[in-house]
Design an enzyme around this catalytic site. Structure first.
Site, PDB file in Angstrom:
ATOM      1  CG  ASP A 224       1.690  18.752 -21.492  1.00  0.00           C
ATOM      2  OD1 ASP A 224       1.868  18.755 -22.722  1.00  0.00           O
ATOM      3  OD2 ASP A 224       2.031  19.699 -20.755  1.00  0.00           O
TER       4      ASP A 224
ATOM      5  CG  HIS B 192       0.127  23.274 -27.406  1.00  0.00           C
ATOM      6  ND1 HIS B 192      -0.375  23.784 -26.229  1.00  0.00           N
ATOM      7  CD2 HIS B 192       1.217  22.535 -27.054  1.00  0.00           C
ATOM      8  CE1 HIS B 192       0.375  23.383 -25.219  1.00  0.00           C
ATOM      9  NE2 HIS B 192       1.334  22.615 -25.688  1.00  0.00           N
TER      10      HIS B 192
END
EC number: 3.1.26.11
Length: 312
Positions: free
Chosen positions: A66, A62
Site C-alpha cells: 500500500d 517501507h
C-alpha cells in the site's frame, strides 16, 4: 513549503481515501518530493494541483504494497512525458529490485535515469541523507513488522528581513545590490562607499521542518526525529479502543501519534493512514479519532485526500 495528501487510507483504498502518498511542494524551487506511492497515486496526482513533471525525489518508507504499488506505473507515465533530468528514489535496499523488476517484466524502458539511494546506514547512524544549500533530509528507523523509515525535511535558516527603508535612506540604488546585501555580503558602490549586508538584515529566520512517520507503533526514534518539528505527519491507523490490535500489527493509535507529537514538542500534528474500519457509519468514526488525539495534543488535524496544509 506545503504538503498535499494524495492517499490517507491504511492497507487498502476506500471510496473516499486512497492508499498512502503525500506530496511535499518546496517553496525554494519548483520541485515536488513524493513520500510513498501507493496504488492509484498517479490518478490522485491528476485530480490534484500537483504537476507530476515537478517530481524530482521519491521517498519510500517501507516495502508494504500500500506504499509502493503505484510506483512502477507512475515512473512509466513520467517516462512518456520525458522527465529528462531523472528521479532519485530513497528507501530500503529492496526498493531497487522491486522497481527494476517491474519495469523489466513489463518491457518498460524509461527515457530518464533512476538514481537509487539506500537509507539503512543513514538511518542507523543518524547521518544526513541529502543536503543542498537550502535543505537537508534525515531519516530514522521506525518500529514496524519490516524495516520502515521516517523522514525529516529541514529548511536551513533564512536571512533576516531586509530593511529596505534603511537602504533607500542611504541612497543605495535598488536592484541586484539589495540581494547581495540581504545575503549578508559586503557591497562596494560606484561612489566608493562600502556597506556590510548584515547591518541591513534582522536576525536569521528559522527554517521550516516537516516529519513523515509511517508505518510504526509508538517509537522513541520517531520522537527524536520529530523534535521541534513545525509539522509532524504521523500514522494513526487505530483508535485507542483498538490498542491491542495496534501492538499486534505494530501500528499506531491516535494516542500514540499524539504522544509522539507532545513529547517531540512538535508545533502541529496531522494524523493519517486511517484504517478503513472507521467510517461515517461505524461506531467509531474518523471524527472520533481526531477527538482522541486532540485530548492529548490539541493542535491535531485529520488528514483527508487532497488536503493541502502549510508546514508553518
Amino acid at each position: 513549503m506545503n504538503v498535499t495528501f494524495l492517499g490517507t487510507s491504511s492497507g487498502v483504498p476506500t471510496l473516499t481515501r486512497n492508499v498512502s502518498s503525500l506530496a511535499l511542494k518546496l517553496s525554494q524551487t519548483a520541485e515536488v518530493w513524493l513520500f510513498d506511492c501507493g496504488e492509484g497515486t498517479q490518478h490522485q496526482l491528476m485530480k490534484s494541483n500537483i504537476k507530476s513533471s515537478q517530481i524530482k525525489k521519491i521517498f519510500i518508507t517501507h516495502m508494504h504494497g500500500d506504499h509502493i504499488y503505484g510506483l512502477p506505473g507512475l515512473l512509466a507515465t513520467l517516462g512518456l512525458s520525458g522527465n529528462s533530468n531523472g528521479i532519485e528514489l530513497y528507501g530500503p535496499s529492496e526498493l531497487k529490485f522491486f522497481v527494476l523488476s517491474a519495469l523489466k517484466s513489463s518491457y518498460c524502458k524509461l527515457s530518464f535515469p533512476l538514481r537509487f539511494k539506500e537509507v539503512e546506514d543513514k538511518a542507523s547512524f543518524n547521518k544526513i541523507l541529502f543536503e543542498n544549500d537550502k535543505l537537508k533530509v534525515h531519516c530514522a528507523c521506525l518500529k514496524h513488522r519490516l524495516p520502515a523509515y521516517g523522514y525529516r525535511v529541514s529548511e536551513k535558516d533564512k536571512p533576516g528581513i531586509f530593511d529596505i527603508k534603511k537602504a533607500t535612506d542611504l541612497n543605495i540604488p535598488p536592484g541586484p545590490i539589495y540581494s547581495e546585501l540581504q545575503a549578508g555580503k559586503t557591497v562596494k558602490l560606484k561612489d566608493g562607499r562600502s556597506f556590510n549586508g548584515q547591518e541591513f538584515c534582522g536576525p536569521p529566520r528559522k527554517g521550516e521542518s516537516f516529519v513523515y512517520c509511517t508505518d510504526t507503533v509508538f517509537s522513541e526514534s520517531a520522537i527524536n526525529l520529530s523534535k521541534n518539528a513545525d509539522l509532524l505527519v504521523h500514522e494513526s491507523t487505530f483508535s485507542k479502543e483498538d490498542e491491542k490490535m495496534a501492538y499486534e500489527k505494530l501500528h499506531s493509535t491516535t494516542i500514540m501519534a499524539a504522544k509522539t507529537a507532545l513529547l517531540a514538542n512538535a508545533k502541529k500534528l496531522i494524523i493519517t493512514h486511517i484504517s478503513p474500519r472507521y467510517t461515517q457509519k461505524s461506531l467509531i468514526k474518523p471524527s472520533t479519532l481526531l477527538l482522541e488525539a486532540q485530548k492529548i495534543f490539541p493542535n491535531t488535524y485529520l488528514a483527508k485526500d487532497f488536503l493541502t496544509a502549510k508546514i508553518k
